[in-house]
Design an enzyme around this catalytic site. Structure first.
Site, mmCIF file in Angstrom:
data_model
loop_
_atom_site.group_PDB
_atom_site.id
_atom_site.type_symbol
_atom_site.label_atom_id
_atom_site.label_comp_id
_atom_site.label_asym_id
_atom_site.label_seq_id
_atom_site.Cartn_x
_atom_site.Cartn_y
_atom_site.Cartn_z
ATOM 1 N N HIS A 178 24.751 51.506 -23.267
ATOM 2 C CA HIS A 178 25.413 51.656 -22.048
ATOM 3 C C HIS A 178 25.352 53.028 -21.539
ATOM 4 C CE1 HIS A 178 28.157 53.162 -24.933
ATOM 5 N NE2 HIS A 178 28.763 51.816 -25.185
ATOM 6 N N HIS A 211 30.888 42.024 -26.064
ATOM 7 C CA HIS A 211 32.048 41.887 -27.078
ATOM 8 C C HIS A 211 32.370 40.540 -26.760
ATOM 9 C CE1 HIS A 211 32.084 46.311 -27.948
ATOM 10 N NE2 HIS A 211 31.790 46.320 -26.720
HETATM 11 O O1 DOR Z 1 34.963 50.150 -22.335
HETATM 12 C C1 DOR Z 1 34.626 49.839 -23.426
HETATM 13 N N1 DOR Z 1 35.212 48.853 -24.165
HETATM 14 N N2 DOR Z 1 33.681 50.533 -24.150
HETATM 15 C C2 DOR Z 1 33.628 50.584 -25.566
HETATM 16 O O2 DOR Z 1 32.696 51.072 -26.015
HETATM 17 C C3 DOR Z 1 34.045 49.301 -26.327
HETATM 18 C C4 DOR Z 1 34.614 48.566 -25.289
HETATM 19 C C5 DOR Z 1 35.476 47.611 -26.148
HETATM 20 O O3 DOR Z 1 35.431 46.999 -27.333
HETATM 21 O O4 DOR Z 1 36.768 47.279 -25.691
HETATM 22 ZN ZN ZN Z 2 30.560 48.096 -26.177
#
Ligand code: DOR
Ligand code: ZN
Length: 337
Positions: free
Chosen positions: A168, A14
């Site tokens: 994940h 991300h």
């Molecule tokens: O912990 C997470 N954060 N899991 C996710 O699937 C999305 C991610 C986020 O975009 O913040």
């Molecule tokens: Zn993710």
């Protein structure tokens, strides 16, 4: 002691947008040769124009680093063959989120009936575009991934030519599925190899380790470690590094996400060394992904050295995993970064 990794890849990242993108992008682009870029922006990335524009903003943020962006679209039921035929020039995969399951996933899928998904999945299957899945139901939080298993089985059987990546994974039952369906693959994060729910909530609550899917039991972590350390060919590294501002983590209603990109390679060296598996790290961090996603990454060598590394408490307004702790491995500064 040193190790040189050839074209390390992060198959789940991300990078966000705007100021956050500018603050954190280089923590990946300096150390990785490329990454699969998640599309859960606001609004989500659903058009070719959005993909191209987002890629340009990333290019600006990485400031000349050689770092390949494997872009993705946010799954929609209505992507037909013609649209995807054009889109495949710009993307590497499509990411499916169940609606509302995690950060910015409100526009995700709410029906898992094959009939509702098949327009897009058939086209993807024909074009050879991998489907990346956030695999959680909205059941009890510790059971969500296991419950989602039946959906993985359903799509893996209905679309045997479609490559499906269980993103994940956190639950030992997901690993069993890898063996049962030829077209199922998985990514594994750094944090799920290190932590269990005890680390998140067993003592004082640790918001910076709170993520989705939530870390599970010791036996789940053992099962993940087993496949990662032996670099089982159907798994590759995907950090799921997901930065949030400190104010969103240390707040009433903590956002889910662990910011791990900067510490990922040193921490993986430490883990693989501790388990006498350093020889397998190259496969886990790059070679397996080349096969699974059919990619030839740009050449980039990243050397790590066994030297103490004190992880900063904060990096541009975001708290990294292992903040304030010492790791055994660090980036080899002598070759520059
Ligand atoms: O912990 C997470 N954060 N899991 C996710 O699937 C999305 C991610 C986020 O975009 O913040
Ligand atoms: Zn993710």
């Amino acid at each position: 002691m040193k190790i040189t990794l050839h074209s390390p890849l992060d198959m789940h990242l991300h990078l966000r947008d705007g100021d956050m993108l500018k603050s954190i992008a280089r923590y990946s682009s300096r150390y990785f040769a490329g990454a699969i870029i998640m599309p859960n922006l606001v609004p989500p990335v659903t058009t070719i124009e959005q993909v191209i524009e987002y890629d340009k903003r990333i290019e600006e943020a990485i400031d000349g680093d050689s770092f390949e962006r494997y872009m993705t679209l946010f799954f929609k039921n209505s992507y037909g063959y013609d649209f995807l035929k054009e889109a495949e020039k710009y993307i590497k995969a499509i990411k499916l989120y169940p609606s509302g399951i995690t950060t910015n996933s409100e526009g995700g899928v709410s029906s898992f009936e094959i009939d509702d998904l098949k327009e897009t999945l058939e086209a993807m299957s024909e074009l050879g575009l991998p489907l990346l899945v956030h695999g959680e139901t909205n059941g009890f939080v510790m059971d969500r991934e296991r419950e989602f298993g039946s959906f993985y089985e359903k799509i893996a059987s209905a679309f045997p030519k479609l490559k499906i990546v269980m993103e994940h994974i956190t639950d030992r039952h997901s690993i069993k599925l890898l063996n049962e369906y030829e077209n199922l693959y998985a990514t594994i994060t750094l944090h799920h190899l290190y932590i269990t729910l005890d680390d998140v909530a067993g003592g004082l609550l640790k918001p910076h380790l709170f993520c989705k899917p939530i870390a599970k039991r010791y036996e789940d972590r053992e099962a993940l470690l087993d496949v990662a350390l032996k670099a089982y060919p159907k798994v590759s590294f995907g950090s799921d590094s997901a930065p949030h501002p400190i104010s969103s983590k240390e707040s009433l209603g903590c956002a889910a996400g662990v910011f791990s990109s900067f510490v990922a390679l040193p921490a993986l060296c430490e883990l693989f060394e501790k388990h006498n598996s350093l020889d397998n790290l190259q496969k886990f961090i790059s070679d397996n992904a080349r096969e699974i996603y059919d990619i030839v990454p740009i050449k980039k060598e990243v050397t790590l050295v066994k030297k103490e590394f004190e992880v900063p408490k904060e990096l541009n307004g975001v708290v990294p995993m292992f903040y304030g702790e010492k790791l055994d491995w660090s980036y080899d500064e002598s070759i520059g970064s």
